[in-house]
Motif scaffolding. Structure first.
Motif, mmCIF file in Angstrom:
data_model
loop_
_atom_site.group_PDB
_atom_site.id
_atom_site.type_symbol
_atom_site.label_atom_id
_atom_site.label_comp_id
_atom_site.label_asym_id
_atom_site.label_seq_id
_atom_site.Cartn_x
_atom_site.Cartn_y
_atom_site.Cartn_z
ATOM 1 N N UNK A 141 51.224 3.842 27.316
ATOM 2 C CA UNK A 141 49.868 3.352 27.884
ATOM 3 C C UNK A 141 49.954 3.698 29.338
ATOM 4 N N UNK A 142 50.940 3.354 30.077
ATOM 5 C CA UNK A 142 50.893 3.293 31.785
ATOM 6 C C UNK A 142 51.086 4.892 31.823
ATOM 7 N N UNK A 143 52.358 5.580 31.593
ATOM 8 C CA UNK A 143 52.382 6.805 32.230
ATOM 9 C C UNK A 143 51.854 7.870 31.582
ATOM 10 N N UNK A 144 51.494 7.860 30.445
ATOM 11 C CA UNK A 144 50.813 8.998 29.718
ATOM 12 C C UNK A 144 49.357 8.757 29.603
ATOM 13 N N UNK A 145 48.768 7.638 29.238
ATOM 14 C CA UNK A 145 47.534 7.191 29.073
ATOM 15 C C UNK A 145 46.698 6.816 30.365
ATOM 16 N N UNK A 146 47.645 6.526 31.448
ATOM 17 C CA UNK A 146 47.113 6.143 32.656
ATOM 18 C C UNK A 146 46.504 4.793 32.952
ATOM 19 N N UNK A 147 46.814 3.825 32.195
ATOM 20 C CA UNK A 147 46.116 2.473 32.051
ATOM 21 C C UNK A 147 47.126 1.743 33.275
ATOM 22 N N UNK A 148 46.294 0.714 33.932
ATOM 23 C CA UNK A 148 47.069 0.088 34.882
ATOM 24 C C UNK A 148 47.897 -1.062 33.969
ATOM 25 N N UNK A 149 48.721 -1.743 34.841
ATOM 26 C CA UNK A 149 49.729 -2.914 34.062
ATOM 27 C C UNK A 149 48.823 -3.776 33.469
ATOM 28 N N UNK A 150 47.835 -4.365 34.076
ATOM 29 C CA UNK A 150 46.849 -5.402 33.583
ATOM 30 C C UNK A 150 46.404 -4.965 32.403
ATOM 31 N N UNK A 151 46.024 -3.610 32.475
ATOM 32 C CA UNK A 151 45.103 -3.046 30.948
ATOM 33 C C UNK A 151 46.223 -2.972 29.830
ATOM 34 N N UNK A 152 47.429 -2.504 30.329
ATOM 35 C CA UNK A 152 48.508 -2.453 29.302
ATOM 36 C C UNK A 152 48.816 -3.642 28.834
ATOM 37 N N UNK A 153 48.730 -4.535 29.699
ATOM 38 C CA UNK A 153 49.101 -6.145 29.265
ATOM 39 C C UNK A 153 47.989 -6.521 28.388
ATOM 40 N N UNK A 154 46.888 -6.308 28.575
ATOM 41 C CA UNK A 154 45.701 -7.019 27.870
ATOM 42 C C UNK A 154 45.767 -6.419 26.495
ATOM 43 N N UNK A 155 45.886 -5.069 26.391
ATOM 44 C CA UNK A 155 46.099 -4.371 25.308
ATOM 45 C C UNK A 155 47.247 -4.685 24.279
ATOM 46 N N UNK A 156 48.382 -4.947 24.671
ATOM 47 C CA UNK A 156 49.716 -5.549 24.177
ATOM 48 C C UNK A 156 49.630 -7.009 23.792
ATOM 49 N N UNK A 157 48.829 -7.521 24.478
ATOM 50 C CA UNK A 157 48.622 -9.118 24.420
ATOM 51 C C UNK A 157 50.239 -9.710 25.028
#
Length: 190
Positions: A141-157
């Motif tokens: 999510x973060x290194x490959x897809x480029x999401x921010x930490x907050x976006x990855x946290x939201x996605x992964x709950x």
């Protein structure tokens, strides 16, 4: 349109309004972080909404944001597969770049560099595959897809700190694998 088709269409519209419409702002933020261009982000969100509308009747109603972000990510992957910028280039210029001539060409890599690149890619792929799923997801999510930490946290709950911690551990494991293979960059002073 018969009554059953009208009822199905009405159910689809209601499900779309309930599960998808509240997430449009989040979809746009994630799309913008992936594409880095507002127009591209808008196009990506529009394509995502269209796919979500077509699939909303099959959606079970759990984890709507994760479902939508998965559609968004897959839509972006498919869009990249369809892009063929090389078709628009001048074939002679392309040939010159490939043969190492021309104003913007880099010297062709030697056999040693090609082997090192292949080994490096293999070690990284193996290290990524060896990670626990929760760490591999964060790297994706973060290194490959480029999401921010907050976006990855939201996605992964999970909390944002958990994302940061998992990412740190995952990167360390990958670095350790690279170091064991003699492929990690050396840091001066260590």
């Amino acid at each position: 349109m018969d009554q059953s088709a009208a009822a199905a269409d009405e159910r689809a519209q209601a499900a779309f309004a309930r599960y998808v419409l509240p997430e449009i702002e989040v979809l746009y933020r994630v799309a913008l972080s992936i594409t880095a261009q507002p127009a591209d982000a808008e196009d990506l969100v529009q394509d995502t909404l269209l796919r979500a509308y077509r699939a909303v009747e099959r959606f079970d109603g759990t984890h709507a944001r994760a479902w939508l972000l998965t559609i968004l990510r897959n839509t972006e992957i498919n869009r990249h597969r369809r892009r063929r910028p090389d078709l628009l280039d001048d074939p002679d210029a392309q040939l010159e770049r490939h043969e190492g001539r021309g104003p913007f060409s880099a010297p062709a890599p030697g056999p040693e560099e090609l082997v090192v690149e292949q080994v490096f890619d293999k070690v990284v792929d193996e290290a990524l595959a060896a990670l626990p799923v929760k760490h591999r997801q964060v790297v994706q999510l973060v290194d490959i897809d480029g999401l921010t930490y907050a976006e990855a946290a939201t996605l992964l709950e999970v909390p944002e700190g958990t994302v940061m911690s998992r990412l740190h551990r995952a990167r360390k494991r990958i670095r350790d694998r690279l170091a064991a293979a003699g492929l990690a960059p050396t840091r001066s002073g260590r």
